[in-house]
Design a protein around this motif. Structure first.
Motif, PDB file in Angstrom:
ATOM      1  N   GLU A 386       0.830  -1.207   0.000  1.00 39.12           N
ATOM      2  CA  GLU A 386       0.000   0.000   0.000  1.00 39.12           C
ATOM      3  C   GLU A 386       0.864   1.256   0.000  1.00 39.12           C
ATOM      4  N   TYR A 389       2.343   1.746  -3.441  1.00 39.81           N
ATOM      5  CA  TYR A 389       1.328   2.222  -4.370  1.00 39.81           C
ATOM      6  C   TYR A 389       1.066   3.712  -4.159  1.00 39.81           C
ATOM      7  N   ASP A 390       0.927   4.132  -2.910  1.00 35.18           N
ATOM      8  CA  ASP A 390       0.723   5.550  -2.605  1.00 35.18           C
ATOM      9  C   ASP A 390       1.930   6.377  -3.042  1.00 35.18           C
ATOM     10  N   LYS A 436      -2.749  -3.863  -9.364  1.00 37.65           N
ATOM     11  CA  LYS A 436      -3.218  -3.672  -7.991  1.00 37.65           C
ATOM     12  C   LYS A 436      -4.674  -4.103  -7.850  1.00 37.65           C
TER      13      LYS A 436
END
Length: 560
Positions: A386, A389-390, A436
């Motif tokens: 996560e 991805y951010d 994702k």
């Protein structure tokens, strides 16, 4: 043996209470959709509104941690100023006291457990009969959460009552209150919920196991313990996020220590001046007073406090990008070169992300001599999925902003090259998003006990591994990038998609499969196809000139 049994029952009560809070949070969060986020954005135009909004949303969501994480996300996106974010945090602390009042009044003053059982029953029927519909599923979660919250509380109460009969707690009453302050901190740190600590403490004080001063000390300890969860969520985040977390921690430490020093005068105010004789109501009144007082104390000082926080984490401030962060659009040609390097680096990390979701060996990409040390400095390798991805989304945002600034400084004949690069960035992040989106499908197929699903996954994993090796060779110039090579890759991606699907259909005719299994496979194959095409488009736009890239764009590749 009886003591051990009641300890187990107490533990079960804590577990049910935690699970109930999780269900309530999930149900309200999903049923409300964007409502709470939009509400926070609208109401936080000033400090009073921000405090009020934080208190209201926390009271409804029953979790100051959830509101804190929401605030961190808004701060990271630049929606909230640090001052307003801290004001929401202050309000969130006040909002948690609403839960305490609900538990103290409904859980101990009323026989709410009688209502809880039919509520759980209704929730179960709704889940079984209408669980396939999202809204009904989360309504059932809400009912489950409401019922289990008070059933768990009942477990804790009865276990405490039995323990008082079997065990003499008075021998610990003479211990220094600082010990109980630490106990409150540790309990909250372990269960990650100050509401659970409050419920346990109310249960103990209800049966006379502890006195009001001891209970107040435990609650003060929980005040700081609940900040650790939020601190962990900011690891690897931007400087502004870290400052908010530090501010939350310092605020709660100050409140805890200040209230601890004035513990007996505050309790005297409650029990003697306000004439609150019920220890349950006295405890939640104590919690409300210290949080309300802390808001009133800090609110006028908020500007000074935020300026103080801005002095921290300066070494981690600024952009997440590596190259354009040092660029100046006053030198547009140099800035363009740095933008191109940043794009190459971005594509490299997008490829890393995709392969890691498939658990494919990425050594040959990770050890790229141009980027390995940079990724280590940015702690990219140790971030969670996560967080990665951010991180990639934020880098894309910074590249987009820099593109708009740089575009106005370049000559018109240089626009096309810059447009190619930003198109490569958009395609790369699109590839990442597609992978994702099937993260759950990947996990389902990889762990499947059904051979047809598992073999389908391993086949596609190998195809992806081979394809990304070729991508790497292209992007590192080990293989020349020309029309013929890229057209060959387009054809390979199309053939992989079609042959994998056709082979699956052929095998499925002779195998018993659930409808959900077929849906999983089709969704996985389609998104993988989309991701692979997008990554090749990113590499194509990075490597080729506009005219050459346009020829590739004319290939009919969208046969799905």
């Amino acid at each position: 043996m009886d003591i051990f049994y009641h300890i187990l029952k107490l533990s079960a009560g804590v577990g049910l209470f935690l699970f109930a809070m999780y269900l309530l949070e999930e149900s309200i969060k999903n049923l409300s959709g964007r409502t709470f986020k939009l509400f926070l954005q609208r109401i936080t135009k000033n400090r009073i509104g921000a405090v009020t909004g934080g208190a209201i949303v926390t009271g409804i969501l029953q979790s100051s941690s959830m509101v804190s994480f929401m605030v961190l996300a808004f701060v990271g996106a630049g929606v909230f100023t640090m001052r307003n974010a801290m004001a929401i945090i202050l309000g969130a602390n006040l909002g948690t006291t609403l839960d305490s009042w609900v538990v103290a009044v409904l859980g101990f003053k009323m026989d709410i457990e009688v209502v809880s059982y039919p509520v759980v029953c209704v929730g179960g029927f709704i889940l079984i009969l209408f669980g396939h519909r999202k809204n009904y599923r989360y309504i059932s979660y809400f009912l489950f959460g409401f019922g289990l919250l008070f059933i768990g509380l009942s477990f804790m109460k009865t276990a405490m009552e039995a323990q008082v009969k079997l065990f003499d707690f008075s021998q610990y009453a003479s211990m220094h209150l600082a010990v109980f302050l630490l106990i409150g901190f540790i309990i909250t740190l372990l269960v990650q919920s100050s509401s659970v600590t409050m419920a346990l403490t109310l249960s103990a004080i209800h049966v006379g196991a502890i006195s009001l001063p001891i209970a107040a000390a435990i609650i003060l300890g929980s005040q700081t313990g609940t900040t650790i969860k939020v601190m962990l969520g900011a690891i690897g985040g931007s400087a502004s996020k870290k400052r908010i977390v530090l501010g939350n921690f310092l605020f709660n430490v100050f409140v805890t220590l200040f209230a601890f020093l004035l513990l007996y005068p505050l309790l005297f105010l409650i029990t003697d001046l306000l004439n609150v004789k019920d220890p349950l109501i006295g405890l939640v009144t104590f919690s409300t007073i210290i949080n309300l007082f802390s808001v009133l104390l800090f609110l006028p000082l908020l500007d000074h406090f935020t300026r103080f926080l801005e002095g921290f984490f300066k070494d981690t401030d600024g952009s997440l990008t590596e190259f354009i962060g040092h660029a100046s659009i006053a030198e547009p040609l140099t800035a363009f070169d740095l933008f191109k390097r940043e794009t190459h680096f971005f594509i490299n990390n997008c490829m890393l992300f995709n392969l890691e979701l498939f658990k494919i060996d990425t050594h040959y990409i990770r050890t790229n001599p141009n980027y390995e040390s940079i990724n280590e400095k940015k702690k990219f390798f140790i971030k969670t999925k996560e967080q990665k991805y951010d991180f990639l989304k934020q880098v894309q945002g910074e590249l987009q902003v820099f593109y708009l600034e740089l575009r106005s400084k370049l000559q018109s004949d240089q626009y096309s090259d810059l447009n190619q690069l930003i198109s490569a960035v958009r395609s790369a992040i699109h590839s990442v998003k597609s992978v994702k989106d099937i993260e759950t499908n990947i996990d389902n197929l990889r762990k499947s006990s059904k051979d047809i699903k598992y073999h389908f996954f391993t086949h596609n994993k190998q195809e992806t591994q081979d394809l990304y090796q070729e991508f790497h060779n292209l992007i590192t110039a080990e293989v020349p990038a020309n029309f013929e090579n890229l057209q060959g890759f387009f054809n390979t991606i199309q053939e992989n998609y079609s042959s994998a699907l056709n082979d699956f259909y052929a095998e499925a005719q002779n195998t018993s499969l659930e409808k959900i299994d077929i849906t999983t496979v089709i969704n996985f194959n389609r998104e993988l196809f989309t991701s692979n095409k997008a990554m090749l488009m990113a590499i194509k736009d990075y490597l080729l000139k506009e005219k050459q890239a346009q020829e590739i764009n004319e290939i009919p590749i969208y046969r799905t």
